[in-house]
Motif scaffolding. Structure first.
Motif, PDB file in Angstrom:
ATOM      1  N   GLU A 191      48.956  23.624  -8.283  1.00  0.00           N
ATOM      2  CA  GLU A 191      49.115  24.259  -9.594  1.00  0.00           C
ATOM      3  C   GLU A 191      47.823  24.881 -10.099  1.00  0.00           C
ATOM      4  N   LEU A 192      46.693  24.364  -9.629  1.00  0.00           N
ATOM      5  CA  LEU A 192      45.394  24.844 -10.103  1.00  0.00           C
ATOM      6  C   LEU A 192      45.219  26.336  -9.829  1.00  0.00           C
ATOM      7  N   PHE A 193      45.723  26.811  -8.682  1.00  0.00           N
ATOM      8  CA  PHE A 193      45.512  28.207  -8.304  1.00  0.00           C
ATOM      9  C   PHE A 193      46.799  29.022  -8.202  1.00  0.00           C
ATOM     10  N   GLU A 194      47.911  28.452  -8.644  1.00  0.00           N
ATOM     11  CA  GLU A 194      49.146  29.231  -8.666  1.00  0.00           C
ATOM     12  C   GLU A 194      49.005  30.382  -9.659  1.00  0.00           C
ATOM     13  N   GLY A 195      49.374  31.573  -9.245  1.00  0.00           N
ATOM     14  CA  GLY A 195      49.213  32.753 -10.081  1.00  0.00           C
ATOM     15  C   GLY A 195      47.840  33.388  -9.970  1.00  0.00           C
ATOM     16  N   ILE A 196      46.912  32.693  -9.328  1.00  0.00           N
ATOM     17  CA  ILE A 196      45.550  33.208  -9.113  1.00  0.00           C
ATOM     18  C   ILE A 196      45.378  33.619  -7.653  1.00  0.00           C
ATOM     19  N   ALA A 197      45.943  32.819  -6.768  1.00  0.00           N
ATOM     20  CA  ALA A 197      45.846  33.063  -5.328  1.00  0.00           C
ATOM     21  C   ALA A 197      47.221  32.866  -4.701  1.00  0.00           C
ATOM     22  N   GLU A 198      47.366  33.350  -3.470  1.00  0.00           N
ATOM     23  CA  GLU A 198      48.616  33.197  -2.733  1.00  0.00           C
ATOM     24  C   GLU A 198      48.546  31.958  -1.850  1.00  0.00           C
ATOM     25  N   PRO A 199      49.664  31.240  -1.680  1.00  0.00           N
ATOM     26  CA  PRO A 199      49.641  30.102  -0.760  1.00  0.00           C
ATOM     27  C   PRO A 199      49.395  30.574   0.675  1.00  0.00           C
ATOM     28  N   LEU A 200      48.540  29.879   1.380  1.00  0.00           N
ATOM     29  CA  LEU A 200      48.237  30.233   2.765  1.00  0.00           C
ATOM     30  C   LEU A 200      49.429  29.861   3.638  1.00  0.00           C
ATOM     31  N   LYS A 201      49.943  30.834   4.385  1.00  0.00           N
ATOM     32  CA  LYS A 201      51.160  30.621   5.167  1.00  0.00           C
ATOM     33  C   LYS A 201      50.925  29.725   6.374  1.00  0.00           C
ATOM     34  N   GLY A 202      49.759  29.815   6.981  1.00  0.00           N
ATOM     35  CA  GLY A 202      49.497  29.018   8.169  1.00  0.00           C
ATOM     36  C   GLY A 202      48.072  29.213   8.640  1.00  0.00           C
ATOM     37  N   GLY A 203      47.641  28.365   9.551  1.00  0.00           N
ATOM     38  CA  GLY A 203      46.284  28.468  10.071  1.00  0.00           C
ATOM     39  C   GLY A 203      45.612  27.113  10.119  1.00  0.00           C
ATOM     40  N   THR A 204      44.312  27.123  10.385  1.00  0.00           N
ATOM     41  CA  THR A 204      43.526  25.896  10.485  1.00  0.00           C
ATOM     42  C   THR A 204      42.289  26.021   9.615  1.00  0.00           C
ATOM     43  N   ILE A 205      42.011  25.005   8.819  1.00  0.00           N
ATOM     44  CA  ILE A 205      40.811  24.982   7.984  1.00  0.00           C
ATOM     45  C   ILE A 205      39.817  24.043   8.651  1.00  0.00           C
ATOM     46  N   THR A 206      38.680  24.579   9.024  1.00  0.00           N
ATOM     47  CA  THR A 206      37.690  23.795   9.757  1.00  0.00           C
ATOM     48  C   THR A 206      36.459  23.557   8.872  1.00  0.00           C
ATOM     49  N   GLY A 207      35.302  23.358   9.521  1.00  0.00           N
ATOM     50  CA  GLY A 207      34.079  23.094   8.776  1.00  0.00           C
ATOM     51  C   GLY A 207      34.172  21.772   8.042  1.00  0.00           C
ATOM     52  N   VAL A 208      33.511  21.670   6.897  1.00  0.00           N
ATOM     53  CA  VAL A 208      33.590  20.470   6.070  1.00  0.00           C
ATOM     54  C   VAL A 208      34.864  20.490   5.234  1.00  0.00           C
ATOM     55  N   SER A 209      35.321  21.686   4.839  1.00  0.00           N
ATOM     56  CA  SER A 209      36.466  21.798   3.931  1.00  0.00           C
ATOM     57  C   SER A 209      37.725  21.147   4.494  1.00  0.00           C
ATOM     58  N   GLY A 210      38.035  21.406   5.754  1.00  0.00           N
ATOM     59  CA  GLY A 210      39.264  20.879   6.346  1.00  0.00           C
ATOM     60  C   GLY A 210      39.336  19.358   6.306  1.00  0.00           C
ATOM     61  N   PRO A 211      38.372  18.683   6.922  1.00  0.00           N
ATOM     62  CA  PRO A 211      38.426  17.221   6.877  1.00  0.00           C
ATOM     63  C   PRO A 211      38.273  16.649   5.478  1.00  0.00           C
ATOM     64  N   LEU A 212      37.541  17.346   4.585  1.00  0.00           N
ATOM     65  CA  LEU A 212      37.376  16.841   3.223  1.00  0.00           C
ATOM     66  C   LEU A 212      38.710  16.824   2.475  1.00  0.00           C
ATOM     67  N   LEU A 213      39.555  17.831   2.697  1.00  0.00           N
ATOM     68  CA  LEU A 213      40.890  17.823   2.097  1.00  0.00           C
ATOM     69  C   LEU A 213      41.644  16.551   2.483  1.00  0.00           C
ATOM     70  N   LEU A 214      41.583  16.217   3.752  1.00  0.00           N
ATOM     71  CA  LEU A 214      42.316  15.045   4.249  1.00  0.00           C
ATOM     72  C   LEU A 214      41.664  13.747   3.792  1.00  0.00           C
ATOM     73  N   GLU A 215      40.331  13.674   3.828  1.00  0.00           N
ATOM     74  CA  GLU A 215      39.640  12.451   3.416  1.00  0.00           C
ATOM     75  C   GLU A 215      39.846  12.181   1.930  1.00  0.00           C
ATOM     76  N   GLY A 216      39.886  13.237   1.131  1.00  0.00           N
ATOM     77  CA  GLY A 216      40.174  13.051  -0.289  1.00  0.00           C
ATOM     78  C   GLY A 216      41.571  12.518  -0.499  1.00  0.00           C
ATOM     79  N   SER A 217      42.530  13.093   0.221  1.00  0.00           N
ATOM     80  CA  SER A 217      43.921  12.665   0.103  1.00  0.00           C
ATOM     81  C   SER A 217      44.085  11.204   0.516  1.00  0.00           C
ATOM     82  N   LEU A 218      43.376  10.802   1.560  1.00  0.00           N
ATOM     83  CA  LEU A 218      43.453   9.411   2.020  1.00  0.00           C
ATOM     84  C   LEU A 218      42.948   8.437   0.970  1.00  0.00           C
TER      85      LEU A 218
END
Length: 244
Positions: free
Chosen positions: A138-165
């Motif tokens: 909801e934070l970026f709805e209407g501001i950005a488009e949802p990413l349809k597919g792909g892989t997020i690497t670097g620190v960002s990718g694992p940080l998304l998952l570690e935060g969720s955990l």
């Protein structure tokens, strides 16, 4: 491999958001967070130290700041690093450490900033998001488009998952960039999106000026290379052969 966050501030307020910008494609996260931190006067709260990697000092208007760490502004915290250590074990450890620190300082949502490669980009860069929950999306709805597919690497990718955990919402804001040089134009789009999503009012005129300067330098380089190629092709043209 040890990654440690050393506390610098005596008192650190609870922060609703932690915004991450680790070096990556186009350096958009680093440029965006550096700009917000300096424009708004965010204060350093933690310095990050990585085993076997020297800690550099960044100087801004005579004051020394850590080159990697967490800065705090009201209920916002910002993690970024000027230098990248991309060893897989280190990247994973940074992600785990940032997620754990986020939990400790009361963060509810982690916002990662990253570039998405668009080599032939000519128009305004588009924005995309990928979230771990409906609330984060909801934070970026209407501001950005949802990413349809792909892989997020670097620190960002694992940080998304570690935060969720750890029970935190997490979302990654991605912006198109050619990815061949630091891209303040893409970073300005990210800052504008943060302004809208988080109710900030950070001026991006300095980023836009820097983007114009870089665009001009790139165009001059391209013209110079084209001229050099033309001259080399002319010199390589076959001359009329003579026979005796």
């Amino acid at each position: 491999m040890e990654v440690e966050f050393i506390r610098l501030a005596d008192e650190i307020p609870e922060c609703e958001f932690l915004i991450e910008g680790y070096p990556g494609i186009g350096m958009v996260g680093v440029i965006a967070i550096r700009h917000v931190v300096t424009e708004c006067g965010a204060e350093p709260a933690f310095v990050m130290k990585i085993e076997d990697m020297p800690t550099a000092a960044i100087v801004h208007e005579g004051r020394v700041y850590p080159s990697a760490g967490v800065f705090v502004l009201d209920d916002l915290s910002f993690f970024y690093a000027e230098q990248a250590d991309m060893r897989p074990g280190v990247v994973q450890k940074i992600s785990e450490s940032v997620a754990e620190l986020s939990r400790e300082i009361g963060v509810e949502c982690i916002v990662c900033l990253a570039g998405i490669r668009a080599p032939d980009l000519e128009d305004e860069p588009s924005l995309y998001y990928a979230a771990t929950s409906d609330k984060a999306a909801e934070l970026f709805e209407g501001i950005a488009e949802p990413l349809k597919g792909g892989t997020i690497t670097g620190v960002s990718g694992p940080l998304l998952l570690e935060g969720s955990l750890r029970g935190l919402d997490a979302v990654c804001l991605l912006v198109e960039t050619p990815g061949t040089y630091p891209d303040p134009k893409a970073a300005s789009r990210v800052v504008e999106a943060l302004n809208e999503a988080l109710g900030l009012s950070v001026d991006v005129s300095k980023l836009e000026e820097e983007a114009e300067r870089i665009a001009k330098a790139v165009e001059e380089t391209v013209q110079r290379l084209r001229e050099q190629q033309r001259m080399e092709e002319e010199e390589a043209e076959p001359t009329e052969r003579m026979f005796v």
